[in-house]
Write a protein that holds these residues in place. Structure first.
Motif, short mmCIF file in Angstrom:
data_model
loop_
_atom_site.label_atom_id
_atom_site.label_comp_id
_atom_site.label_asym_id
_atom_site.label_seq_id
_atom_site.Cartn_x
_atom_site.Cartn_y
_atom_site.Cartn_z
N PRO A 21 0.83 -1.21 0.00
CA PRO A 21 0.00 0.00 0.00
C PRO A 21 0.86 1.26 0.00
N LEU A 22 0.52 2.19 -0.85
CA LEU A 22 1.21 3.47 -0.92
C LEU A 22 0.16 4.57 -0.94
N SER A 23 0.10 5.32 0.14
CA SER A 23 -0.92 6.36 0.26
C SER A 23 -0.42 7.64 -0.41
N SER A 24 -0.53 7.69 -1.73
CA SER A 24 -0.08 8.86 -2.46
C SER A 24 -1.01 9.15 -3.63
N ASP A 25 -1.25 10.43 -3.84
CA ASP A 25 -2.01 10.88 -5.01
C ASP A 25 -1.08 11.35 -6.13
N ILE A 26 0.24 11.25 -5.90
CA ILE A 26 1.21 11.80 -6.86
C ILE A 26 2.10 10.72 -7.45
N ILE A 27 2.67 9.86 -6.60
CA ILE A 27 3.66 8.89 -7.07
C ILE A 27 3.09 7.48 -7.08
N THR A 28 3.75 6.60 -7.86
CA THR A 28 3.37 5.20 -7.97
C THR A 28 4.30 4.32 -7.14
N ASN A 29 3.97 3.04 -7.06
CA ASN A 29 4.86 2.09 -6.39
C ASN A 29 6.22 2.04 -7.07
N GLU A 30 6.23 2.14 -8.41
CA GLU A 30 7.50 2.13 -9.14
C GLU A 30 8.35 3.34 -8.76
N HIS A 31 7.71 4.50 -8.62
CA HIS A 31 8.43 5.70 -8.16
C HIS A 31 9.03 5.47 -6.77
N ALA A 32 8.23 4.86 -5.88
CA ALA A 32 8.69 4.62 -4.51
C ALA A 32 9.90 3.68 -4.50
N LEU A 33 9.87 2.64 -5.34
CA LEU A 33 11.01 1.74 -5.45
C LEU A 33 12.26 2.47 -5.92
N GLU A 34 12.06 3.37 -6.88
CA GLU A 34 13.18 4.13 -7.41
C GLU A 34 13.78 5.03 -6.33
N ILE A 35 12.94 5.72 -5.59
CA ILE A 35 13.40 6.59 -4.51
C ILE A 35 14.13 5.78 -3.44
N SER A 36 13.60 4.62 -3.09
CA SER A 36 14.25 3.76 -2.09
C SER A 36 15.63 3.32 -2.55
N SER A 37 15.78 3.05 -3.85
CA SER A 37 17.09 2.68 -4.41
C SER A 37 18.07 3.83 -4.24
N TRP A 38 17.60 5.07 -4.46
CA TRP A 38 18.47 6.24 -4.31
C TRP A 38 18.89 6.43 -2.86
N ILE A 39 17.96 6.19 -1.94
CA ILE A 39 18.29 6.32 -0.51
C ILE A 39 19.40 5.35 -0.13
N ASP A 40 19.30 4.12 -0.64
CA ASP A 40 20.29 3.09 -0.31
C ASP A 40 21.49 3.09 -1.24
N ARG A 41 21.49 4.02 -2.21
CA ARG A 41 22.59 4.12 -3.18
C ARG A 41 22.86 2.78 -3.86
N LYS A 42 21.79 2.15 -4.29
CA LYS A 42 21.91 0.84 -4.92
C LYS A 42 22.37 0.99 -6.37
N GLU A 43 23.34 0.19 -6.76
CA GLU A 43 23.77 0.18 -8.15
C GLU A 43 22.70 -0.45 -9.04
N ILE A 44 22.03 -1.46 -8.51
CA ILE A 44 20.93 -2.09 -9.24
C ILE A 44 19.65 -1.69 -8.52
N PRO A 45 18.72 -1.04 -9.20
CA PRO A 45 17.53 -0.51 -8.52
C PRO A 45 16.61 -1.62 -8.03
N TYR A 46 15.87 -1.31 -6.96
CA TYR A 46 14.85 -2.25 -6.49
C TYR A 46 13.75 -2.36 -7.55
N ILE A 47 13.31 -3.58 -7.81
CA ILE A 47 12.19 -3.78 -8.74
C ILE A 47 11.03 -4.49 -8.06
#
Length: 473
Positions: A285-311
């Protein structure tokens, strides 16, 4: 001792270039998007010794009356920003500067992997087409084998060159079931034949022949004898006309009598790490009217500085704290609700353009004091939308987060300013920033000066949200 000599030699050559003494070549470079010509005075003997391209060019040019050779290079960018490093790499390869080509590839893989991932389809296509881009090509193949959807679910998959697709099919450790690979290959082949009927029941022998020709190079790398019995019936039988008679006969023999000898070559099954591969988790569940789950995964990858993004399986929960339409659009609303809260993401939907901008603050917000906090863990971004092909990440380069409640202002360096009432004041803006070097808006919307920003660079927001980032249990 040798190292000292090399260092001094490098310094001497730099001084020689800067002084302009004995320069015998003038290189004129036309910017690709700007009516500007940059002129570089150089020494031909040094460039010729470092680049076969320049040696050939200088041999073709005669001296003018001033004993200078003039070389014109059109459509080359001379700006050094992260997003043009890949273009510089391509240009360096054209100029046959092999050592620079290798260095730039290593730089992109080691220091700009996030950019490579965000532009993955383009990067992989180019790396395959350019023989010298082996470092980046290996980087891409490594990602594809572990996360096949990176390329197979890309909007650019259908335009992938045949050779690039074949190089993927050759990988023994491609983490995808063979039946699914077959479906993607069929889909790719159909995209090359736009006149094929949508309904397979209406296909003629000529239709199958056209698809067979399109897939001629791919079919030898499909592991037909690794298909499940169910996939043989549901996925191979409908397209049996694509296969040679002997191969289809042997598939049937193995299907009915697995131990019987056949004449067709049996390729080894792929080395799948898990019997059942995880699928993208869209049920979080993602309580957002702006971003999608895919956006959230991308942001989480940036927070963790992942070379391979979360999918899939986001390690973080995005806990909604503030929403403009629910809590109000004044900046002080953010300070009051998020007081003493750390690790927050601010998401903005820009009025009129539909852009999605934002920033990550690892520190606590404070409602009762102005403060300036330096950090290398914050970042700003713009997210992929229907009108924007790829997301843009701008990481901190000695950046900071500014918390100024007394001025109704918060900002991420000078890269993203939020001021006053975000919906009605129209005072928010973005500026070129050394702290966050990658601009998150196009140049026409970047303010050259914060004290007197251009009218076009100022914006208000249609909606905004602030999330607390929590480690998922």
């Amino acid at each position: 001792m040798d190292t000292q000599f090399y260092a001094r030699l490098s310094n001497d050559l730099t001084q020689l270039l800067e002084s302009g003494v004995n320069c015998d070549v003038s290189i004129e470079v036309d910017e690709e998007e700007v009516p500007l010509v940059n002129v570089f005075k150089v020494h031909s003997i040094i460039l010729q010794s470092r680049s076969p391209y320049f040696k050939k060019k200088f041999d073709e040019i005669t001296f003018n009356e001033n004993q200078i050779k003039i070389l014109k290079l059109p459509n080359i960018s001379v700006k050094w920003k992260n997003f043009v490093i890949f273009e510089l790499l391509i240009t360096s390869n054209e100029l046959e500067l092999d050592e620079l080509v290798e260095h730039l590839q290593s730089h992109l893989v080691n220091d700009n992997a996030s950019w490579l991932r965000l532009n993955f389809a383009q990067v992989y296509r180019t790396s395959y087409q350019v023989k010298n881009f082996k470092i980046i090509r290996d980087f891409c193949i490594n990602i594809i084998t572990k996360h096949p959807n990176t390329i197979f679910e890309s909007e650019n998959f259908h335009s992938l060159p045949e050779g690039a697709l074949i190089s993927i099919l050759k990988q023994d450790n491609l983490q995808l079931e063979e039946g699914k690979i077959w479906e993607y290959v069929i889909e790719w082949g159909k995209a090359k034949n736009s006149t094929l009927p949508t309904n397979l029941d209406k296909w003629t022998s000529d239709n199958f022949l056209s698809l067979k020709k399109a897939l001629k190079g791919c079919l030898p790398y499909i592991r037909f004898f690794s298909f499940s019995n169910e996939d043989v019936v549901e996925k191979i039988y409908p397209y049996q006309q694509l296969l040679e008679h002997q191969l289809f006969s042997d598939i049937n023999i193995k299907f009915i009598t697995p131990n019987k000898q056949i004449s067709s070559t049996i390729l080894p099954p792929r080395k799948i790490l898990n019997a059942t591969l995880p699928t993208r988790n869209t049920s979080i569940p993602l309580s957002s009217d702006i971003i999608t789950n895919e956006h959230a995964l991308e942001i989480s990858s940036w927070i963790d500085r992942k070379e391979i993004p979360y999918i899939e399986n986001n390690p973080y929960e995005f806990q909604l704290l503030v929403r403009g339409s629910r809590n109000g659009f004044d900046v002080n609303t953010i300070f009051n609700i998020c007081d003493k809260v750390s690790k927050t993401i601010i998401i903005l939907k820009v009025e009129g353009t539909g852009e999605i901008l934002g920033g990550y603050n690892p520190f606590e917000w404070a409602k009762d004091k102005n403060q300036w906090k330096p950090t290398n863990d914050s970042f700003v971004f713009s997210l992929k939308t229907a009108d924007m092909k790829n997301s843009i990440l701008s990481t901190s380069n000695g950046g900071c987060v500014r918390n100024y409640p007394s001025e109704l202002r918060l900002s991420f360096g000078s890269a993203l300013y939020l001021i006053g009432n975000l919906k009605t004041a129209k005072r928010c803006c973005c500026k070129d920033s050394v702290e966050y070097p990658e601009p998150i808006r196009s140049s026409e919307f970047i303010s050259p000066n914060l004290s007197s920003p251009s009218k076009k660079s100022l914006f208000s927001v249609e909606e905004y949200e602030v999330f607390k980032i929590l480690k998922r249990k």
